[in-house]
Motif scaffolding. Sequence first.
Motif, PDB file in Angstrom:
ATOM      1  N   UNK A 110      20.776 -14.278 -41.354  1.00 53.58           N
ATOM      2  CA  UNK A 110      20.669 -12.863 -41.016  1.00 53.58           C
ATOM      3  C   UNK A 110      21.328 -12.012 -42.108  1.00 53.58           C
ATOM      4  N   UNK A 111      22.547 -12.392 -42.486  1.00 54.48           N
ATOM      5  CA  UNK A 111      23.244 -11.632 -43.517  1.00 54.48           C
ATOM      6  C   UNK A 111      22.458 -11.634 -44.828  1.00 54.48           C
ATOM      7  N   UNK A 112      21.995 -12.802 -45.230  1.00 50.71           N
ATOM      8  CA  UNK A 112      21.271 -12.882 -46.505  1.00 50.71           C
ATOM      9  C   UNK A 112      20.020 -12.012 -46.496  1.00 50.71           C
ATOM     10  N   UNK A 113      19.328 -11.966 -45.353  1.00 45.77           N
ATOM     11  CA  UNK A 113      18.181 -11.073 -45.234  1.00 45.77           C
ATOM     12  C   UNK A 113      18.566  -9.652 -45.616  1.00 45.77           C
ATOM     13  N   UNK A 143      12.326 -15.730 -42.819  1.00 45.26           N
ATOM     14  CA  UNK A 143      12.660 -16.653 -41.728  1.00 45.26           C
ATOM     15  C   UNK A 143      13.672 -17.715 -42.122  1.00 45.26           C
ATOM     16  N   UNK A 144      13.618 -18.129 -43.380  1.00 43.75           N
ATOM     17  CA  UNK A 144      14.446 -19.270 -43.777  1.00 43.75           C
ATOM     18  C   UNK A 144      15.839 -18.853 -44.249  1.00 43.75           C
ATOM     19  N   UNK A 198      15.131 -17.559 -38.379  1.00 42.09           N
ATOM     20  CA  UNK A 198      14.053 -18.043 -37.509  1.00 42.09           C
ATOM     21  C   UNK A 198      14.566 -18.522 -36.155  1.00 42.09           C
ATOM     22  N   UNK A 199      15.884 -18.731 -36.036  1.00 42.32           N
ATOM     23  CA  UNK A 199      16.427 -19.191 -34.756  1.00 42.32           C
ATOM     24  C   UNK A 199      16.794 -18.048 -33.817  1.00 42.32           C
ATOM     25  N   UNK A 200      16.615 -16.799 -34.265  1.00 40.67           N
ATOM     26  CA  UNK A 200      17.028 -15.669 -33.437  1.00 40.67           C
ATOM     27  C   UNK A 200      16.037 -15.416 -32.311  1.00 40.67           C
ATOM     28  N   UNK A 201      16.534 -14.878 -31.174  1.00 42.46           N
ATOM     29  CA  UNK A 201      15.613 -14.422 -30.135  1.00 42.46           C
ATOM     30  C   UNK A 201      14.870 -13.178 -30.608  1.00 42.46           C
ATOM     31  N   UNK A 202      13.766 -12.914 -29.929  1.00 43.39           N
ATOM     32  CA  UNK A 202      12.851 -11.876 -30.375  1.00 43.39           C
ATOM     33  C   UNK A 202      13.523 -10.507 -30.582  1.00 43.39           C
TER      34      UNK A 202
END
Lengths: 258, 330
Positions: A95-98, A91-92, A150-154
């Motif tokens: 997106x790219x780093x994930x 979550x923290x 964590x700021x992304x929509x579902x």
Amino acid sequence: MAIMEIHNLSKRFGGLAAVNDVSFEVKEGEILSVIGPNGAGKSTLFKLISSFLPASAGKVLFQGEDITSQKPHIVARKGVVRTFQETTIFREMTVTDNVVVAHHLHSHTSLLGFFFGTRTARQDEKEFRERAGDILDFLGLGAVKNEVAKNLPHGHLRALGVAMGMAANPKILLLDEPFAGMNAQETDEALGMVRGIRERGVTVLLVEHDMSAVMKISDRIVVLNFGKMIAEGDPEAIRSNEDVIEAYLGREDEEIGI
Amino acid sequence: MNRKQKILLLIVALAFYLVLLPYLCRDRNYLLGVITTASVLSVISAGVWLIFYIGRINIGQGAFALIGGYTGAIAISKLGLSFWFGLVMAGIVSMLVGIIIGLPLLRLKGVYFSMITLSLTETARLTAQSLVPITNGPNGILNLPLPGELSFFGITLIPDFAKVNKHIAMFYLSAFLLIASYAVLYRIINSRVGWLFRSLQQNEDLASSFGVDVPRLRVIAFAICTFYAGIGGAFFVAMQQSIYPATFSVQDSTYFLLYCFLGGLGYVFGPLIGTFVLYIGFEMLQGLNEYQPLIYALLMIGMMLWLPNGMLSLRLPFLAGKKSPLGGAK
Ligand SMILES: Nc1ncnc2c1ncn2[C@@H]1O[C@H](COP(=O)(O)OP(=O)(O)OP(=O)(O)O)[C@@H](O)[C@H]1O
Ligand SMILES: [Mg+2]
């Protein structure tokens, strides 16, 4: 050709047989869905296949090799990669780093190599970033790649979970309810995404409650009820199978849609 | 902060620490001793911080500092080895014990892991007390010699501490340990290894789903943690020139946690700042010593309520532009 064979697989939690003597085959390159009412044992089956849970009995063969009691990260390394039913991402991180982190299996460098920042380490990092960019574009997440997850929509979160699975370079990708909580349009896009994954040569195992989606996309379907496999066949056959209709009708609160 | 500002800040901090501080303290041995102690305690805290970073709370760091301290003391006094050899041995022995204990222990999560580590410090103390032939039991090992000369093919790298100003020499040795350990830590956190550690902290199952050998990484982190404890413990003992079973107590183990909390769990330099502020602060306020545990407890509660990300999360002007503490590299 069968890429995976599941033989008499069972999992008991105390007195409860969550998965009970289930056997089927997965063919290379197909999209195979596992359906069944809530609590039927679908997620448990996935956890057994990916070795996140030890089986009580039975075995899983992947490309002829018994992977039943191996550690989950070893099974992932062989190409059996799962995503999670609950939206599970870091979550923290952005997106790219994930997705970059999820490229672990591609690294040619040891931990010490990364520590010292050797040339292969820098090459790896560069390659992970490029590949992450590709995967994100492919899954329609290119526009949000610098957002903190964590700021992304579902809908995007579910897609990110799939992106991380893809980063691990799976031969079989196990998707646990990837369309949950999506509206009709998002589901349509996600269906395209799953087809795209298959076109990349990945075999897809899918757990999903959205029946119309399942019927559209699956080559074959396996039906579980109370841990037992009650039917197996193509969407047409499943749609008209008496046992399946009964399993779903037996539960009043269940949305069938068959 | 951009790269240039970071480097500038680092140079200023190092100049202050390595040049100005010892100069200002040249006639104040007590003060220099306090700074030396803070330096070495911050090495030990750094280990605790790394375990926080992979999502575990280690309340047993005192045990590993004690193991390091005894290893060093025994190597010097009973085996007749040089301090330098003893120092390295202390790190390695503590690390080996850490790995052996860590392999089963790190499977536990949350409060279970913490409870067991908490009991480790007490176990280490009791062991030291009862192994009389090796440790001298409650009497401890006293009158350790100062670190001797370290030479390499006849070239003196480090002079005999007994022949120079030992306070200054000890300070610079502690400064070296501090800088080396934090440089390593910084590099770990800012390389891909750091990303993997962050992935463990946030979700171990997710990490193993894409092939990360989670148990191995956890043990590696614990090995580094306990190595730091061992080195720190051995140095501390050399500085005191003595060791007792109570040299590192359960209280110390919990103080290391507090230092990390206070500085900030999301920042590599959190444990360093936390240790210096709290340890030196208390030494300055001598009169408050008997209330120390109480004040520490209140601080801990206050921190959790009002400053959960630590002192470094305060938006000081020169630190502006920091990212969220867990998001990325600092
Ligand atoms: N760790 C566990 N311990 C005990 N029982 C469990 C555990 N995990 C699952 N179960 C039980 O096993 C049964 C099957 O659960 P599972 O999660 O596999 O169902 P599912 O088919 O995925 O359901 P859903 O559609 O709601 O996701 C349920 O009765 C559940 O309560
Ligand atoms: Mg489920």
